[in-house]
Structure formats: C-alpha cells, structure tokens
Design an enzyme around this catalytic site. Structure first.
Site, PDB file in Angstrom:
ATOM      1  N   ASP A 176      -0.518   4.197   0.916  1.00  0.00           N
ATOM      2  CA  ASP A 176      -1.354   5.184   1.608  1.00  0.00           C
ATOM      3  C   ASP A 176      -0.795   5.667   2.951  1.00  0.00           C
ATOM      4  O   ASP A 176      -1.329   6.608   3.542  1.00  0.00           O
ATOM      5  CB  ASP A 176      -2.792   4.649   1.791  1.00  0.00           C
ATOM      6  CG  ASP A 176      -2.859   3.311   2.530  1.00  0.00           C
ATOM      7  OD1 ASP A 176      -1.965   3.014   3.362  1.00  0.00           O
ATOM      8  OD2 ASP A 176      -3.826   2.559   2.282  1.00  0.00           O
ATOM      9  N   ASN A 184       0.832  -1.202   0.000  1.00  0.00           N
ATOM     10  CA  ASN A 184       0.000   0.000   0.000  1.00  0.00           C
ATOM     11  C   ASN A 184       0.867   1.253   0.000  1.00  0.00           C
ATOM     12  O   ASN A 184       1.929   1.286   0.618  1.00  0.00           O
ATOM     13  CB  ASN A 184      -0.936  -0.001   1.206  1.00  0.00           C
ATOM     14  CG  ASN A 184      -1.869  -1.189   1.175  1.00  0.00           C
ATOM     15  OD1 ASN A 184      -2.012  -1.836   0.136  1.00  0.00           O
ATOM     16  ND2 ASN A 184      -2.496  -1.510   2.298  1.00  0.00           N
ATOM     17  N   HIS A 238       5.909  -0.608  -2.619  1.00  0.00           N
ATOM     18  CA  HIS A 238       5.438   0.124  -3.794  1.00  0.00           C
ATOM     19  C   HIS A 238       5.494   1.637  -3.603  1.00  0.00           C
ATOM     20  O   HIS A 238       4.841   2.373  -4.327  1.00  0.00           O
ATOM     21  CB  HIS A 238       4.008  -0.316  -4.158  1.00  0.00           C
ATOM     22  CG  HIS A 238       3.940  -1.732  -4.667  1.00  0.00           C
ATOM     23  ND1 HIS A 238       2.763  -2.409  -4.858  1.00  0.00           N
ATOM     24  CD2 HIS A 238       4.921  -2.594  -5.022  1.00  0.00           C
ATOM     25  CE1 HIS A 238       3.028  -3.640  -5.323  1.00  0.00           C
ATOM     26  NE2 HIS A 238       4.327  -3.774  -5.411  1.00  0.00           N
ATOM     27  N   CYS A 255      10.908  19.714 -11.314  1.00  0.00           N
ATOM     28  CA  CYS A 255      12.039  19.380 -10.442  1.00  0.00           C
ATOM     29  C   CYS A 255      12.932  20.606 -10.279  1.00  0.00           C
ATOM     30  O   CYS A 255      13.326  21.218 -11.279  1.00  0.00           O
ATOM     31  CB  CYS A 255      12.818  18.236 -11.087  1.00  0.00           C
ATOM     32  SG  CYS A 255      14.404  17.907 -10.333  1.00  0.00           S
TER      33      CYS A 255
HETATM   34  N1  APR Z   1     -10.325  -7.531   4.417  1.00  0.00           N
HETATM   35  C1  APR Z   1      -9.456  -8.389   3.808  1.00  0.00           C
HETATM   36  N2  APR Z   1      -9.283  -8.449   2.480  1.00  0.00           N
HETATM   37  C2  APR Z   1      -9.990  -7.607   1.720  1.00  0.00           C
HETATM   38  C3  APR Z   1     -10.908  -6.676   2.267  1.00  0.00           C
HETATM   39  C4  APR Z   1     -11.071  -6.659   3.676  1.00  0.00           C
HETATM   40  N3  APR Z   1     -11.905  -5.823   4.278  1.00  0.00           N
HETATM   41  N4  APR Z   1     -11.463  -5.975   1.243  1.00  0.00           N
HETATM   42  C5  APR Z   1     -10.906  -6.442   0.114  1.00  0.00           C
HETATM   43  N5  APR Z   1     -10.036  -7.439   0.392  1.00  0.00           N
HETATM   44  C6  APR Z   1      -9.171  -8.188  -0.533  1.00  0.00           C
HETATM   45  C7  APR Z   1      -9.776  -8.476  -1.895  1.00  0.00           C
HETATM   46  O1  APR Z   1     -10.508  -9.690  -1.854  1.00  0.00           O
HETATM   47  C8  APR Z   1      -8.510  -8.605  -2.751  1.00  0.00           C
HETATM   48  O2  APR Z   1      -7.995  -9.917  -2.718  1.00  0.00           O
HETATM   49  O3  APR Z   1      -8.062  -7.360  -0.795  1.00  0.00           O
HETATM   50  C9  APR Z   1      -7.517  -7.692  -2.050  1.00  0.00           C
HETATM   51  C10 APR Z   1      -7.205  -6.416  -2.790  1.00  0.00           C
HETATM   52  O4  APR Z   1      -6.602  -6.749  -3.989  1.00  0.00           O
HETATM   53  P1  APR Z   1      -5.984  -5.664  -4.980  1.00  0.00           P
HETATM   54  O5  APR Z   1      -6.958  -4.547  -5.196  1.00  0.00           O
HETATM   55  O6  APR Z   1      -5.479  -6.426  -6.143  1.00  0.00           O
HETATM   56  O7  APR Z   1      -4.788  -5.046  -4.141  1.00  0.00           O
HETATM   57  P2  APR Z   1      -3.315  -5.567  -3.926  1.00  0.00           P
HETATM   58  O8  APR Z   1      -3.256  -7.044  -3.820  1.00  0.00           O
HETATM   59  O9  APR Z   1      -2.769  -4.733  -2.834  1.00  0.00           O
HETATM   60  O10 APR Z   1      -2.649  -5.133  -5.291  1.00  0.00           O
HETATM   61  C11 APR Z   1      -1.267  -5.256  -5.392  1.00  0.00           C
HETATM   62  O11 APR Z   1      -1.152  -4.171  -7.453  1.00  0.00           O
HETATM   63  O12 APR Z   1      -1.972  -2.683  -8.818  1.00  0.00           O
HETATM   64  C12 APR Z   1      -0.924  -2.933  -8.034  1.00  0.00           C
HETATM   65  O13 APR Z   1       0.586  -1.489  -7.011  1.00  0.00           O
HETATM   66  C13 APR Z   1      -0.741  -1.926  -6.931  1.00  0.00           C
HETATM   67  O14 APR Z   1      -0.060  -2.350  -4.675  1.00  0.00           O
HETATM   68  C14 APR Z   1      -0.970  -2.729  -5.686  1.00  0.00           C
HETATM   69  C15 APR Z   1      -0.681  -4.138  -6.156  1.00  0.00           C
END
Ligand code: APR
Length: 247
Positions: A104, A102, A119, A147
């Site tokens: 954030d 994340n 990231h 920059c």
């Molecule tokens: N609790 C637990 N899991 C959750 C919840 C919750 N409340 N809400 C959503 N999820 C899960 C979803 O089921 C999904 O598997 O979180 C996951 C989010 O997946 P993504 O949106 O793909 O996020 P992430 O895995 O962090 O993506 C990885 O991809 O696009 C790039 O750089 C970006 O850091 C990001 C990376």
C-alpha cells in the site's frame, strides 16, 4: 499495557533494528487485512483466488478491477500513528530496515526511508508477458492497459501466490534480519512464507525478537516477547516509553 523494561532498553540502545510489517499495521488506516472478509462488491471473492497468475490469465479484467478497488481504498487512506512511530524510530537508529509485506505504500507516505517491499507495490505496474516495468500516470479502472513494448497485458507489480519474491529485496531482508540486534514483527499473521521465516532467522542469529499483534497467531510462543495490542496504539506508546514525548 505494561511495556517490559527489556524492550525499552533495547529500543534505546540497539544500533541495528529490523522491522517486519504485515497488513495489520495498515488496519487502523482503514485498509482491510488480507485475511479479513471482503466487503461490498468483493464480498464473494477470496483474495487468495484473485491474487495469482492463474486468476489473471483466466480473467484479467476481474483481477485488474479488484486491484483498482484496492488502490482507491489505499489512496483515500492515511498513514496511522503506528506508521508514523516507525518512521520516527528510523530517524533515531543508525542501521534501520523496515521490511514490509504491504503493497500500500503507507510506510513511505509516513516518512520511512529504508523500506524493503517484499511483495511489491500496488501503484507500480509491469507487463504480464515481458515482465518490464510500465509507467502509468493514471491506471484505468476497468481494463488492464497494454504494454507499450510488446502489447501484453499490464498487471500490478505485486507478488502473487505461486510467484518468487524479488530476489534483491529478499536478500536485503535476510541480511538485515541476520545482523540486527532487535527485530520487531508487527501485524502479520506469520503464515505466508518465506516472509514468516524472517523473525526466526533473526532469532537464530541472536536478535531479541518481538511480536506485536492484536491477537495470538502462528508466531505465538516462537519469539522472545509477544505484545498483544493494536499497533497504532502500542507503537506510539513504545516510542514515548523509550524516548519521551513523540517527536
Ligand atoms: N495491530 C496489529 N495487528 C493487527 C491489527 C492491528 N491493529 N489488525 C490486525 N492485525 C493482525 C491480525 O491479527 C493478523 O495476524 O494483522 C495480521 C494480518 O494478517 P494477514 O491479513 O494474513 O496479513 P499479512 O500477514 O500481511 O499477510 C501476508 O499474505 O496474502 C498474502 O501477499 C499477501 O502480504 C500478504 C501476505
């Protein structure tokens, strides 16, 4: 949900714990996950098409404004009980590493200390041309600034599709996956590599590996234990089961 004794015992006794988090951990703070449909003005854009060097080159203003929108969302959000439970866990374990995909900053805001940002971070900036970090007290919302060193366009210091992870962060992440006894993989779809390899690296090195997600995904069946529940509810429940009332 029934929490298996094997996990409670390991939470209590492990000397070394590594956690990998993804966008799901911040979902209950109101930050949309990366693969959620976007809303409002941004509904017609696919984030994967905005988060790349090619997208920035083609339309720096559009990409900059999308990040300004995400920064505003995150600035208005608060860490949720899942973030707070992880900060609490860190205070109880000698060797604790929180690897996050994340950008954030909510883990830091919740009080986590040893955070490896794989990231990058939405609130840091660097030059698109010379790659140097650029200090901005406030980020202008409409156009990327220049920059101060070379006049190149400033971009967010996040890892885009097609870019390498920061090498030191990746090395620290692999080392902590290899040495931990317990590895928790929370709220990540497990489709973006190389971060998605970390639970498998930990498992091959002998760690007990656990997935926490709201629904089965790419990691289903590949770790020792899969718990399907929202992390903002399950993580505080795990802490209470292992250590009693929340700190
Ligand atoms: N609790 C637990 N899991 C959750 C919840 C919750 N409340 N809400 C959503 N999820 C899960 C979803 O089921 C999904 O598997 O979180 C996951 C989010 O997946 P993504 O949106 O793909 O996020 P992430 O895995 O962090 O993506 C990885 O991809 O696009 C790039 O750089 C970006 O850091 C990001 C990376």
């Amino acid at each position: 949900m029934q929490i298996p004794d094997a996990l409670i015992e390991r939470l209590r006794t492990a000397q070394s714990i590594t956690v990998l988090t993804g966008a799901g951990v911040s979902a209950e703070s109101g930050v949309p996950t990366f693969r959620d449909a976007q809303t409002g003005l941004w509904a017609r854009y696919d984030p994967a098409e905005l988060a790349s060097p090619a997208a920035f080159r083609a339309n720096p203003t559009l990409v900059w404004q999308w990040y300004a929108y995400r920064r505003a969302l995150v600035a208005a959000a608060m860490p949720n009980p899942g973030h707070l439970a992880l900060a609490d866990l860190e205070r109880r374990v000698a060797d604790f590493t929180l690897i996050t995909q994340n950008v954030d900053g909510l883990h830091h805001r919740a009080g986590s200390q040893n955070v490896v940002e794989l990231h990058g971070n939405l609130f840091r900036y660097r030059c698109f041309d010379d790659n140097e970090l650029v200090e901005l007290t406030t980020a202008p919302p409409d156009e990327p600034p220049r920059c101060p060193q070379c006049g190149g366009l400033v971009r967010p210091d996040v890892v885009w599709f097609g870019e390498w992870l920061p090498s030191e962060a990746w090395r620290a992440a692999v080392a902590s996956a290899e040495r931990c006894e317990l590895f928790l993989c929370i709220g990540t779809s497990g489709v973006v590599r190389p971060a998605a390899d970390l639970p498998l690296i930990a498992r091959s090195a002998g760690a007990y590996t656990v997935e926490i997600n709201i629904a089965p995904g790419a990691l289903d069946g590949r770790l020792d234990l899969h718990l399907y529940a929202p992390s903002g509810q399950l993580l505080p429940a795990l802490m209470t089961a292992a250590f009693g009332a929340a700190a």
